[in-house]
Design a protein around this motif. Structure first.
Motif, PDB file in Angstrom:
ATOM      1  N   LEU A 226       0.821  -1.334  -0.185  1.00 64.07           N
ATOM      2  CA  LEU A 226       0.020   0.083   0.125  1.00 64.07           C
ATOM      3  C   LEU A 226       0.951   1.293  -0.056  1.00 64.07           C
ATOM      4  CD1 LEU A 226      -2.493  -1.003   2.765  1.00 64.07           C
ATOM      5  CD2 LEU A 226      -2.728  -1.480   0.331  1.00 64.07           C
ATOM      6  N   SER A 227       2.257   1.180  -0.529  1.00 68.49           N
ATOM      7  CA  SER A 227       3.118   2.308  -0.249  1.00 68.49           C
ATOM      8  C   SER A 227       2.847   3.482  -1.176  1.00 68.49           C
ATOM      9  CB  SER A 227       4.548   1.725  -0.427  1.00 68.49           C
ATOM     10  OG  SER A 227       4.595   0.900  -1.902  1.00 68.49           O
ATOM     11  N   ASN A 228       3.303   4.595  -0.882  1.00 63.86           N
ATOM     12  CA  ASN A 228       3.355   5.781  -1.842  1.00 63.86           C
ATOM     13  C   ASN A 228       1.658   6.158  -2.186  1.00 63.86           C
ATOM     14  OD1 ASN A 228       6.195   6.639  -2.928  1.00 63.86           O
ATOM     15  ND2 ASN A 228       6.206   4.280  -2.715  1.00 63.86           N
ATOM     16  N   ASN A 229       1.105   6.466  -1.210  1.00 67.53           N
ATOM     17  CA  ASN A 229      -0.250   6.781  -1.229  1.00 67.53           C
ATOM     18  C   ASN A 229      -0.584   7.791  -0.003  1.00 67.53           C
ATOM     19  OD1 ASN A 229      -2.025   5.208  -3.155  1.00 67.53           O
ATOM     20  ND2 ASN A 229      -1.101   3.520  -2.336  1.00 67.53           N
ATOM     21  N   ASN A 230      -2.015   8.156   0.308  1.00 64.57           N
ATOM     22  CA  ASN A 230      -2.262   8.903   1.138  1.00 64.57           C
ATOM     23  C   ASN A 230      -2.953   8.483   2.276  1.00 64.57           C
ATOM     24  OD1 ASN A 230      -0.994  11.304  -0.165  1.00 64.57           O
ATOM     25  ND2 ASN A 230      -2.690  11.190  -1.845  1.00 64.57           N
ATOM     26  N   PHE A 231      -2.650   7.526   2.695  1.00 64.85           N
ATOM     27  CA  PHE A 231      -3.378   6.642   3.819  1.00 64.85           C
ATOM     28  C   PHE A 231      -3.015   7.528   5.247  1.00 64.85           C
ATOM     29  CE2 PHE A 231      -3.274   2.862   0.775  1.00 64.85           C
ATOM     30  CZ  PHE A 231      -4.626   2.820   0.956  1.00 64.85           C
ATOM     31  N   SER A 232      -4.086   7.567   5.735  1.00 66.71           N
ATOM     32  CA  SER A 232      -3.739   8.421   7.073  1.00 66.71           C
ATOM     33  C   SER A 232      -4.427   7.813   8.152  1.00 66.71           C
ATOM     34  CB  SER A 232      -4.154   9.908   6.949  1.00 66.71           C
ATOM     35  OG  SER A 232      -5.521  10.041   6.657  1.00 66.71           O
ATOM     36  N   SER A 233      -4.110   6.888   8.942  1.00 66.35           N
ATOM     37  CA  SER A 233      -4.690   6.077  10.118  1.00 66.35           C
ATOM     38  C   SER A 233      -3.621   5.261  10.767  1.00 66.35           C
ATOM     39  CB  SER A 233      -5.607   5.150   9.234  1.00 66.35           C
ATOM     40  OG  SER A 233      -4.983   4.198   8.546  1.00 66.35           O
ATOM     41  N   THR A 234      -4.120   4.765  11.889  1.00 63.73           N
ATOM     42  CA  THR A 234      -2.962   3.596  12.362  1.00 63.73           C
ATOM     43  C   THR A 234      -2.899   2.337  11.487  1.00 63.73           C
ATOM     44  OG1 THR A 234      -4.653   2.855  13.830  1.00 63.73           O
ATOM     45  CG2 THR A 234      -3.469   4.684  14.871  1.00 63.73           C
ATOM     46  N   ILE A 235      -1.868   1.612  11.785  1.00 70.30           N
ATOM     47  CA  ILE A 235      -1.780   0.322  11.291  1.00 70.30           C
ATOM     48  C   ILE A 235      -2.773  -0.660  11.844  1.00 70.30           C
ATOM     49  CG2 ILE A 235      -0.404  -1.709  10.481  1.00 70.30           C
ATOM     50  CD1 ILE A 235       2.048   0.216  10.467  1.00 70.30           C
TER      51      ILE A 235
END
Length: 1020
Positions: free
Chosen positions: A576-585
């Motif tokens: 899922l790298s190089n995206n704009n995810f903003s959360s905990t794992i």
């Protein structure tokens, strides 16, 4: 001295002769009687060994018939002795008794394909009259006994496809009557004995698929009558001995897959004027193309692939009117220039041509238009890995029987011609790594047989055509590394229920991931990296439980990393790298036991990194570019996670509130418990079950109306504890199944509560969904209990396996192998969820075909949880499991043996039942079939078959009919090999799951891995 007159003398002599004749006839009668009795005794002993003592086998071999009338027996007319024993194509799995040697008048023995094991008895050497010995397609081992040298009348010895060992006996060279010697597909070692050159009558010699080595003996050149010679798949080395070119009668010559080298005779037709099949592929031959083969008017198969031949391919092949297969792939033909493809002009005269392979050479030039004038019988056209340029000619549409077209890795360009839409039988289309441009044509939707398409590494542009959705047989689709753009359309890939791989990376796609990809319950690889996709990961992807690779890197996805990814237990790669995810794992990712690569780098992730699973392997995860992560294992060198002041205050408040309200909560729970205990009205208590799990409440009256008064016309099946009716309820859009409990049956009420409890706690796409339940009274005041489920229009697996039509709308549908593998996977996913993925482990206790229901798309759903047991943690594997009881749980035939001995229910018990179910799926035989008994079970039956002879035990509907015309080799035969290999693997899983001892049984996760591998192989 008494002198007799001539008349008296004559009378005395006549009386003496009559006496002697009488004595001789009595002696002969005694000898004949003794001889025939010897044959009878020998046959009865032979029967017992051949059939493993099965009383149902060879039923005609009894005292009521003379043994000459027994099945498979032929007797000589003069002596009434056994002259022929022919018992081929059975499945007994026995041995050859030494008593065979007592049948001294035998001329023919044919014990082909009866799953024999053990060794060939030495007593065969007593059969001096024997002319034909057929023992092929068995599991015999050991060496060929030397005593057979006494069988000097033998003309035919066929022992291929066994496990025979040792060297090819040199004494075979003394059997001067031999015309056929077949020892292929065994484990013979050493070299070819020169003594075989003495067999001047030999017409066929087959030694292929062994471990023979050394040089091919020149002595074979003396076999002037030889028509068939197969030495393939051994370790022969050196040059082909020149003496073989003396075999002027040869029709089939097979040297394939050895280590042979040197050049071939330039004038093959002069040496082999009758040649029909010639194959030397997979060696180290050098030299130029033998252009003289154009004189071989009988040639049907010519395969010199995987060698080091060079130069041009002869343009004079048009006289080969019987040619069916022409394979010159993986050589060094051509020089990358014009005229390299001139040989194609001559091949247009070969009207029987089916397979044309010239892949992986140095062939150049423009692809000629005459490609469309090749034989309309052409099934396979493979020109991959060359230097061919130009366009695909419009005439390609004339090849209407083409099933495989491989043009990948060439210099082809232009647009795809619309005439391709005429190839209605095309299943595999590989055009990758060329220079094709323009749109993917709409006519691709006409090719409804397509299963594998690779358009990657070209210059295609525009949208994915919506017509691709008509290709519902698609299993692999790749259009990666192109210039495609726009949204990935809904209702295109989502219609392809069998899709396994979807590769669209390195394009310019925009918009979100289509939600209907959640329909793809067999999807294994989804790669969308390096696009311009946006949005969040759709929740419906949680249904893609077969996913092994999910690659979404270098896009613009945002939002949270969804926790449902932790339920995709087959995942091996998650990027899922190089995206704009903003959360905990999500901590749920630690559940992914197969995960070997996790990349969430360069996002906006924060908070604590989980510990456990893949997070304990620093080489398997990448977290860089997320500056607000903390915690995790020490090797990650991340800062410790601080406790914020607000968290401290919140914790303090929670402690105070817990103390303050703890007593109140305990009092409240106690009050509710007492209130429910004292409640008298059963219907009010049990009806609350529907509300307890959030179901719509339904009454007896509604169910009565929905099922036409529980009429027989609505009845779809009966079970241990009740009957199931089809009905229509206003609360639901689709038909429902109403299971009405027969409360007079002991255990029915307990079954009702168990099923409601189990299905109320678990939800999975491969479990039958409970819609609601009803506990009330009927119109006569009697207790009434029913459970309402989704209706499954394709009925039960048992119905489809055994061709029983359960209701007027069922279809007598025959399940193919891929469907059975998919169903097996569906059930495996359900069991994996029950055993490992639903908090408390659930043991189903009654896994069998009648409890597997199939929806419109033939997706399997496991149902009937009336015997299910909820077990905490590892208790399901404990000997002190409190969920056990004295009653045996399950159905006869599917109950694991340890339950009969009083052991508690366990997940291993479910695995036993599942294994029996798999074996029933592959054989079409129930475990309670009358053929099983007295030591033979479905498990043993299949266990023997996995060693040899799988085709003899499987459901005949799973086998592909093959054209066995002499010399005919078709793509269908390759398909049969793949299917047989998959059948063996499928049966092996069933055998491994149904082992007698629980600790020896296969785990459900290993089952899923193996079944996915079978599915992958079938899809290829």
């Amino acid at each position: 001295m008494l002198i007799l007159s001539p008349s008296h003398y004559n009378k005395i002599m006549v009386s003496l002769i009559m006496f002697l004749l009488s004595m001789a006839s009595q002696t002969l009668a005694v000898n004949v009687a003794l001889s025939t009795e010897t044959d009878k005794i020998a046959l009865l002993v032979l029967k017992d060994k051949l059939t493993n003592g099965d009383p149902h086998a060879l039923s005609s071999w009894n005292e009521s018939l003379h043994f000459c009338a027994w099945e498979g027996i032929t007797c000589s007319r003069r002596h009434m002795r056994v002259s022929a024993l022919q018992l081929q194509n059975q499945y007994w799995g026995g041995t050859i008794a030494p008593s065979l040697g007592n049948l001294t008048f035998l001329r023919v023995i044919n014990l082909t394909n009866i799953n024999l094991h053990g060794e060939i008895p030495r007593e065969v050497g007593h059969l001096k009259r024997l002319q034909f010995l057929g023992l092929s397609n068995n599991n015999l081992h050991g060496e060929i006994p030397i005593e057979m040298i006494n069988c000097s009348s033998l003309e035919v010895i066929i022992m291929w496809q066994n496990n025979l060992t040792g060297k090819v006996p040199s004494w075979l060279g003394s059997m001067m009557q031999l015309t056929h010697l077949g020892l292929a597909v065994n484990n013979f070692v050493g070299s070819i004995p020169p003594s075989l050159g003495n067999l001047s009558s030999l017409e066929a010699l087959s030694l292929g698929v062994n471990h023979l080595e050394g040089r091919i003996t020149p002595a074979l050149g003396r076999l002037s009558n030889l028509k068939f010679l197969s030495l393939s798949s051994n370790n022969f080395s050196g040059q082909v001995t020149p003496s073989l070119y003396n075999l002027s009668n040869i029709q089939v010559l097979d040297f394939a897959r050895n280590h042979l080298m040197g050049t071939l005779l330039s004038n093959i037709p002069l040496a082999f004027p009758n040649l029909k099949m010639f194959t030397c592929g997979g060696n180290r031959f050098i030299g130029t193309f033998p252009s003289s083969i154009s004189n071989l008017s009988e040639l049907q198969l010519f395969d010199i692939s995987v060698n080091n031949f060079h130069g041009p391919i002869s343009p004079t092949l048009g006289s080969l009117h019987k040619l069916q297969i022409f394979n010159v792939g993986h050589n060094r033909f051509g020089n990358g220039r014009d005229h390299d493809l001139d040989f194609l002009f001559s091949l247009t005269n070969c009207t029987q041509l089916q397979n044309l392979d010239f892949y992986e050479n140095y062939l150049g030039g423009v692809l000629p238009d005459i490609i469309g004038n090749l034989s309309t019988n052409l099934v396979l056209l493979d020109m991959a890995l060359n230097q061919i340029s130009g366009r695909i000619p419009e005439g390609i549409g004339k090849l209407v029987n083409l099933a495989t077209l491989d043009m990948e890795e060439n210099f082809l360009g232009g647009t795809i011609p619309d005439s391709m839409g005429k190839l209605k039988n095309l299943g595999e289309l590989w055009l990758s790594e060329n220079k094709f441009y323009g749109n993917i044509p709409l006519v691709i939707g006409n090719l409804t047989m397509l299963s594998d398409v690779d358009l990657s590494s070209n210059e295609f542009e525009g949208l994915i055509p919506f017509t691709l959705g008509y290709c519902t047989n698609m299993q692999k689709f790749s259009a990666s590394e192109n210039n495609l753009s726009g949204n990935i359309p809904n209702q295109t890939f989502g219609n392809q229920q069998g899709l396994i791989q979807l590769l669209l990376y390195s394009n310019s796609f925009t918009g979100p991931i289509p939600s209907d990809l959640g329909n793809l319950n067999h999807l294994s690889i989804l790669d969308l990296q390096d696009n311009k996709l946006i949005g969040e990961i759709p929740t419906r992807l949680s249904a893609c439980t077969a996913l092994t690779e999910l690659v979404l890197e270098r896009n613009s996805f945002h939002g949270s990393i969804p926790s449902f990814l932790g339920s995709l237990l087959s995942l091996e790669i998650l990027d899922l790298s190089n995206n704009n995810f903003s959360s905990t794992i999500p901590h749920e990712l630690v559940n992914l036991t197969f995960l070997s690569m996790l990349n969430v780098s360069f996002n906006h992730l924060y908070g604590e990194v989980p510990v456990g699973g893949v997070f304990n392997n620093v080489t398997a995860i990448s977290l860089v570019g997320n500056k607000d992560l903390c915690g995790g294992i020490p090797q990650l060198n991340l800062p410790a996670c601080p406790m914020l002041p607000s968290q401290k205050r919140s914790l303090k408040k929670r402690v105070i509130l817990f103390i303050a309200f703890g007593g109140v909560l305990i009092s409240f729970v106690a009050f509710i418990s007492i209130y429910l205990f004292k409640k008298k009205a059963k219907n009010l208590y049990t009806t609350s079950l529907a509300l307890q799990y959030g179901y719509v409440k339904v009454s007896y009256r509604e169910l009565h109306q929905a099922t036409n008064g529980f009429s027989s016309s609505n009845l779809v099946g009966t079970g241990s504890f009740g009957s199931v009716y089809r009905g229509i309820l206003v609360h639901f859009e689709r038909p429902v199944a109403v299971k009405v409990l027969n409360l007079q049956t002991r255990g029915a009420s307990k079954s009702f509560m168990a099923e409601c409890k189990a299905l109320g706690k678990i939800k999975h796409r491969n479990l039958v969904s409970i819609l609601t339940c009803c506990s009330s009274v009927d119109y006569k005041g009697n207790d009434f209990k029913a459970i309402v489920f989704e209706f499954m229009p394709n009925g039960s697996l048992e119905t489809l396996l055994h061709n029983a039509i359960e209701d007027s709308e069922s279809t007598n549908m025959s399940l193919n192998l891929m469907q059975r593998v998919n169903i097996a996977l569906d059930i495996a996913f359900a069991l994996d969820y029950l055993h490992n993925g639903s908090g408390e482990a659930v043991v189903h206790c009654d896994v069998k075909p009648s409890n597997v229901l199939l929806d419109n798309e033939v997706v399997a759903h496991l149902g009937d949880f009336g015997l299910a047991r909820l077990i905490h943690g590892d208790a399901c594997r404990s000997s002190s499991n409190h969920a056990s009881s004295s009653a045996i749980k399950g159905t006869i035939g599917y109950i694991p043996p340890e339950y009969g001995a009083g052991s508690p229910v366990s997940v291993e018990g479910d695995m036993y039942s599942y294994g029996i179910l798999l074996l029933e799926m592959i054989t079409g035989k129930k475990p309670t079939d009358s053929m099983f008994g007295e030591g033979l079970s479905l498990h043993n039956f299949c266990n023997m078959a996995t060693l040899d002879g799988i085709t003899e035990i499987v459901d005949s509907r799973l086998l592909i009919p093959i054209d066995h015309q002499e010399g005919r080799v078709t793509q269908q035969q390759n398909m049969e090999d793949t299917i047989q290999e998959c059948l063996v693997s499928f049966a092996s899983i069933g055998v491994a799951c149904s082992q007698e001892f629980p600790n020896q049984r296969m785990s459900i996760k290993d089952v899923i891995t193996e079944l996915l591998a079978i599915k992958q192989k079938l899809s290829c």
